[in-house]
Design a protein around this motif. Structure first.
Motif, PDB file in Angstrom:
ATOM      1  N   ILE A   7       0.890  -1.363  -0.021  1.00 50.54           N
ATOM      2  CA  ILE A   7       0.181   0.086  -0.043  1.00 50.54           C
ATOM      3  C   ILE A   7       0.793   1.405  -0.041  1.00 50.54           C
ATOM      4  O   ILE A   7       1.861   1.225   0.600  1.00 50.54           O
ATOM      5  N   ASP A   8       0.319   2.440  -0.705  1.00 54.86           N
ATOM      6  CA  ASP A   8       1.174   3.578  -0.827  1.00 54.86           C
ATOM      7  C   ASP A   8       0.228   4.721  -0.708  1.00 54.86           C
ATOM      8  O   ASP A   8      -0.717   4.741  -1.721  1.00 54.86           O
ATOM      9  N   THR A   9       0.127   5.559   0.171  1.00 51.77           N
ATOM     10  CA  THR A   9      -0.676   6.628   0.272  1.00 51.77           C
ATOM     11  C   THR A   9      -0.048   8.060   0.467  1.00 51.77           C
ATOM     12  O   THR A   9      -0.572   8.969   0.681  1.00 51.77           O
ATOM     13  N   LEU A 144       9.663  10.048  12.975  1.00 57.34           N
ATOM     14  CA  LEU A 144       9.796   8.558  12.891  1.00 57.34           C
ATOM     15  C   LEU A 144      10.895   8.214  11.755  1.00 57.34           C
ATOM     16  O   LEU A 144      11.181   9.135  10.836  1.00 57.34           O
ATOM     17  N   THR A 145      11.379   7.173  11.929  1.00 63.33           N
ATOM     18  CA  THR A 145      12.555   6.710  11.077  1.00 63.33           C
ATOM     19  C   THR A 145      11.692   6.460   9.614  1.00 63.33           C
ATOM     20  O   THR A 145      12.473   6.514   8.630  1.00 63.33           O
ATOM     21  N   SER A 146      10.626   6.017   9.813  1.00 62.85           N
ATOM     22  CA  SER A 146       9.783   5.754   8.350  1.00 62.85           C
ATOM     23  C   SER A 146       8.435   6.085   8.438  1.00 62.85           C
ATOM     24  O   SER A 146       7.769   5.749   9.493  1.00 62.85           O
ATOM     25  N   LYS A 147       7.695   7.050   7.454  1.00 63.65           N
ATOM     26  CA  LYS A 147       6.568   7.325   7.537  1.00 63.65           C
ATOM     27  C   LYS A 147       5.516   6.317   7.533  1.00 63.65           C
ATOM     28  O   LYS A 147       4.334   6.201   8.341  1.00 63.65           O
ATOM     29  N   ASP A 148       5.686   5.141   6.939  1.00 61.45           N
ATOM     30  CA  ASP A 148       4.901   3.840   6.877  1.00 61.45           C
ATOM     31  C   ASP A 148       4.786   3.495   8.757  1.00 61.45           C
ATOM     32  O   ASP A 148       4.038   2.405   8.643  1.00 61.45           O
ATOM     33  N   LYS A 149       5.593   3.591   9.489  1.00 63.00           N
ATOM     34  CA  LYS A 149       5.455   3.295  10.788  1.00 63.00           C
ATOM     35  C   LYS A 149       4.133   3.900  11.510  1.00 63.00           C
ATOM     36  O   LYS A 149       4.177   3.550  12.568  1.00 63.00           O
ATOM     37  N   SER A 150       3.951   5.292  10.878  1.00 63.88           N
ATOM     38  CA  SER A 150       2.865   6.040  11.720  1.00 63.88           C
ATOM     39  C   SER A 150       1.745   5.387  12.217  1.00 63.88           C
ATOM     40  O   SER A 150       1.515   5.589  13.488  1.00 63.88           O
ATOM     41  N   TYR A 151       1.024   4.617  11.332  1.00 66.73           N
ATOM     42  CA  TYR A 151      -0.077   4.113  12.001  1.00 66.73           C
ATOM     43  C   TYR A 151      -0.087   3.085  13.103  1.00 66.73           C
ATOM     44  O   TYR A 151      -0.629   3.241  14.204  1.00 66.73           O
ATOM     45  N   GLU A 179      -1.789   9.858   6.319  1.00 68.05           N
ATOM     46  CA  GLU A 179      -1.525   9.036   5.177  1.00 68.05           C
ATOM     47  C   GLU A 179      -1.592   7.666   5.470  1.00 68.05           C
ATOM     48  O   GLU A 179      -2.039   6.822   4.738  1.00 68.05           O
ATOM     49  N   ASP A 180      -0.767   7.235   6.541  1.00 66.86           N
ATOM     50  CA  ASP A 180      -0.486   5.744   6.808  1.00 66.86           C
ATOM     51  C   ASP A 180      -1.849   5.228   7.541  1.00 66.86           C
ATOM     52  O   ASP A 180      -2.220   4.105   7.019  1.00 66.86           O
ATOM     53  N   THR A 239       2.889  -0.235  -6.412  1.00 70.31           N
ATOM     54  CA  THR A 239       2.090  -0.207  -5.346  1.00 70.31           C
ATOM     55  C   THR A 239       0.708   0.326  -5.471  1.00 70.31           C
ATOM     56  O   THR A 239       0.402   0.888  -6.453  1.00 70.31           O
ATOM     57  N   VAL A 240       0.007  -0.221  -4.481  1.00 71.74           N
ATOM     58  CA  VAL A 240      -1.510   0.222  -4.658  1.00 71.74           C
ATOM     59  C   VAL A 240      -1.718   1.673  -4.047  1.00 71.74           C
ATOM     60  O   VAL A 240      -1.591   1.759  -2.751  1.00 71.74           O
ATOM     61  N   HIS A 241      -1.977   2.469  -4.677  1.00 67.59           N
ATOM     62  CA  HIS A 241      -2.186   3.838  -4.063  1.00 67.59           C
ATOM     63  C   HIS A 241      -3.831   3.965  -4.060  1.00 67.59           C
ATOM     64  O   HIS A 241      -4.519   3.102  -4.625  1.00 67.59           O
TER      65      HIS A 241
END
Length: 810
Positions: A7-9, A144-151, A179-180, A239-241
């Motif tokens: 997933i990519d948002t 955060l070290t990576s935005k996809d860790k946010s959720y 976004e996440d 990726t699925v946007h």
């Protein structure tokens, strides 16, 4: 391939990796160690300044610091930042400046709490950023070290917050977590909406045909199309946007359209005892050409999205277009074979069910009445459409381009609630970065002088190979100065003058670069900050001037009168040197580079809307034109809020190019299909009116032109032309067969008209499960696409007969 799904948002990916704005944004993030922050807000009904409330804040902050993936060096909370105050000896003498943790432990007395409040009010970097101006809320800024860790991090914080015994409201917002979390909920939505769309279509087909074995056929085509296309997208590494997540929802109803045409015409033509294969052959001979052209034109509408400069939109258009063509191929091969293998009794039951539905159904009677009015009231219908067209054009002029990822959630979603509450209390949770660079026109000459000095040194026999190599591979910087310093110690006496001259040249260049320690420029920046906040567009601006003025005050009297830029560059340098003795010296480099020739202003805004950011950009351009800096400067923008403007502008221009180019291609295809310019023009009218009416409605409804709305133009063009093709193809055949346009139009409102309207309903119903989504883009697409299908079908069934009646009197 489905287990490989990613997933990519991230709206940043709406731009190509090499897009200048994106490259510069990432360069600034790295250079100034800037981060997209998750914002945690702790809100009290009264005051945050109580020992109990501050203890909760301290506990929550320590818990967050214990989590993995937190960049602790740039983490911002009351318990990790410094208080800046004057240092006093035992005798009461001012001995300098003191940096101490502002709240290493939560205060346990009202006096200590009041002292903390007083200290914060004296620190402009913290006031209204870490504690709200109304004293009712405190904030934590979490990089955060990576935005996809946010959720995942946000969920851990929410769980811990729920275990705290407190009456405080704890909210989490910020673009990274928005976004996440959207990505997580989008993934869930993909698993819910597509099956619901399939179920809705299945129920509708059952209502139409009352034959389970038969309606299984179009459902098989639809499912095969969705699985093949989505599997291909994932397998090819895309990726699925947000856009590509809707592919399954789009293809499900579109893939059954041709099947419904075949089933409708077969049921209408078949009589008990007929040879099934012979009837199917006639049906396919009759429908093949219009089905081919409707599939091609629909695909062209989606393939036109490849002309946009937005990568996720390109992927969406390419795979939807491919899916439409795949569905056509699967339909023409599979459906006839499937029907031919059914039992005679099942086929007879199908004919009886459809005949009963068409003879006595509400839809049948309504279509016959609609056709009669369309033929008889043409002189009123055409002016009415012209009036609607004029009103729609006015609506289009009212459309405003705007988007905001936080607004992708419903108003009662926890992200939206947090965004609203925290932006009511604080200076703003949305960031933009304004970067100033020196326009140093004199440096080129100084560098050329240094190059000549190097050549002179080589001619004199001095070994400067190491210096020369570094100079060629790198810019003039402190490391080059260090190398020259070493050379001056090792050189013999006859080269001292040469090495001294080179040292002096480099020192001069480096000193001239340090424009952001000049008092006159810092004063200009300070005034710019003040004027920006005075516009009401920006809640707060943080910069190097806040550090300089705060430290200067404490170095002087400690009174507000000394909260000012010092009068000399040396004094400014002294304040910055002092600040680097704090517990967080790295914070300085968020606002200025080590050469002091670049400075960053951190803007906090209460809105992430594109329009808001665009107003700020326009205001700065006008301000700098009227109030030029004392030193020539280049101003450039970075940050997510600014990137949103860039890709929105590209999207608007890209969609316009896409629409115009596909419109021309589809028109040429219509002329080719009908071998007639007149019928080519007639075929384009329903989609032209539909596009205009839908976008006019958007303008009158004051709905922002965002990403889903932008893509609707291609979808409208690709889908609404289908009905016109089938209508005109059949009416021409009937006119040839019956010898009269009047009789042909009358017959059109039986089986052909029912098939067209049945298809419109199938597609519209297929999109309605999107209305149940908690995500606004899905709701928007579902509502407008259902509307597009119904409007384009009605325009086809009303406008075209009116025009044909007036232009063909036979």
């Amino acid at each position: 391939m489905f287990p490989l799904l990613e997933i990519d948002t991230d709206p940043e990916n709406m731009l190509n990796h090499d897009a200048p704005a994106r490259v510069y944004h990432n360069q600034i993030k790295q250079q100034f160690a800037m981060h997209d922050m998750v914002v945690i807000g702790i809100v009290s009904d009264n005051s945050i300044y109580t020992p109990k409330n501050l203890a909760v804040l301290n506990d929550l902050s320590n818990f967050i610091l214990s989590l993995d993936d937190v960049i602790t060096t740039d983490y911002l909370a009351l318990n990790v930042v410094d208080n800046i105050s004057q240092e006093y000896s035992d005798t009461g003498e001012n001995t300098g400046i003191r940096f101490s943790y502002l709240m290493k432990n939560a205060p346990d007395t009202p006096e200590a709490t009041q002292a903390l409040k007083t200290a914060i009010k004296r620190l402009p970097m913290l006031e209204n950023t870490l504690v709200s101006g109304d004293n009712k809320a405190a904030a934590i800024y979490l990089p955060l070290t990576s935005k996809d860790k946010s959720y995942g991090i946000a969920e851990k914080i929410r769980l811990y917050a729920s275990s705290l015994e407190t009456s405080l409201d704890i909210h989490i917002t910020g673009l990274p977590v928005a976004e996440d979390q959207f990505g997580y909920e989008m993934f869930v939505q993909m698993g819910v909406a597509a099956p619901l769309a399939g179920l809705a279509i299945f129920v509708l087909l059952w209502y139409f045909f009352r034959n389970l074995p038969l309606i299984a056929a179009p459902m098989i085509v639809a499912m095969a199309t969705v699985i093949i296309i989505m599997g291909s997208l994932i397998g090819l590494g895309y990726t699925v946007h947000i856009m590509s997540s809707m592919i399954a929802i789009f293809l499900m109803p579109i893939a059954v359209v041709d099947s419904v045409h075949i089933l409708s015409e077969f049921a209408d033509r078949y009589q008990k005892g007929d040879n099934v294969k012979a009837v199917l052959t006639r049906v396919m001979q009759h429908l093949y050409k219009p089905m081919l052209f409707t599939s091609l034109t629909s695909a062209v509408g989606f393939f036109s999205l490849l002309l946009t400069p937005i990568p996720p939109v390109k992927v969406f258009g390419a795979f939807i277009g491919s899916g439409i063509l795949l569905a056509f191929v699967l339909t023409i091969f599979f459906i006839p074979v499937y029907i031919s293998r059914m039992s005679e009794q099942a086929i007879t039951n199908l004919h009886i069910a459809v005949t009963r539905l068409e003879q006595s159904g509400v839809m049948s009677n309504a279509l016959i009445s609609l056709g009669r009015h369309a033929r008889q009231k043409g002189r009123f219908i055409i002016p009415l459409f012209i009036l609607l067209l004029a009103l729609s054009m006015e609506g289009i002029n009212r459309i405003e381009i705007n988007d905001n990822p936080v607004n992708w959630f419903k108003a009662d979603h926890q992200i939206r609630v947090a965004d609203r509450v925290l932006n009511d209390h604080f200076a703003g949770t949305y960031d933009a970065w304004l970067v100033f660079n020196a326009k140093n026109n004199d440096e080129d000459k100084a560098i050329e002088d240094f190059r000549q000095q190097l050549q002179q040194a080589k001619s004199s026999g001095l070994d400067v190979s190491l210096i020369e190599q570094y100079f060629q591979e790198n810019a003039i910087d402190q490391q080059l100065l260090a190398l020259l310093d070493e050379l001056s110690f090792s050189a013999d006496s006859r080269h001292i003058e040469i090495t001294d001259n080179m040292l002096a040249s480099v020192e001069h260049i480096l000193h001239q670069r340090k424009i952001f320690i000049r008092p006159e420029l810092l004063s200009w920046l300070s005034e710019l900050q003040h004027q920006l906040m005075a516009t009401g567009l920006v809640g707060k601006v943080n910069s190097i001037t806040d550090i300089v003025k705060t430290v200067n005050r404490e170095l002087q009297s400690g009174k507000q009168q000394d909260f000012a830029i010092p009068g000399s560059a040396a004094a400014v340098a002294q304040t910055l040197l002092q600040y680097q003795s704090s517990h967080r010296p790295q914070d300085l480099w968020h606002f200025v580079n080590t050469d002091y020739n670049q400075a960053l202003l951190w803007l906090q805004m209460t809105s992430g809307d594109n329009q808001h950011m665009a107003e700020v950009v326009d205001w700065l351009h006008g301000y700098m034109a009227k109030n030029p800096a004392p030193v020539p400067l280049n101003a450039q923008w970075a940050g997510k809020s600014y990137l949103n403007i860039v890709w929105q502008d590209l999207m608007v221009s890209g969609m316009l190019n896409s629409l115009l180019s596909s419109f021309v291609i589809v028109f040429a295809m219509m002329v080719l299909l009908f071998r007639s310019l007149k019928y080519g023009v007639l075929a384009m009218l329903p989609l032209s009116f539909t596009i205009t009416l839908i976008y006019g409605l958007i303008g009158w409804a004051e709905k922002a032109y965002d990403m889903p709305i932008a893509v609707l133009s291609a979808l409208t063009l690709g889908l609404s032309i289908d009905f016109a093709i089938h209508f005109l193809q059949r009416v021409r055949e009937l006119r040839t067969e019956l010898g009269s346009m009047k009789q042909a139009l009358q017959r059109m409102y039986y089986e052909p008209g029912r098939a067209i309207f049945r298809n419109a309903i199938v597609i519209a119903i297929g999109f309605t499960p999107l209305l149940l989504s908690p995500l606004v883009p899905y709701i928007t697409v579902g509502f407008f696409l259902a509307g597009i299908m119904l409007v384009s079908a009605l325009v086809t069934l009303v406008l075209l007969p009116a025009l044909l009646t007036l232009t063909d009197k036979s």
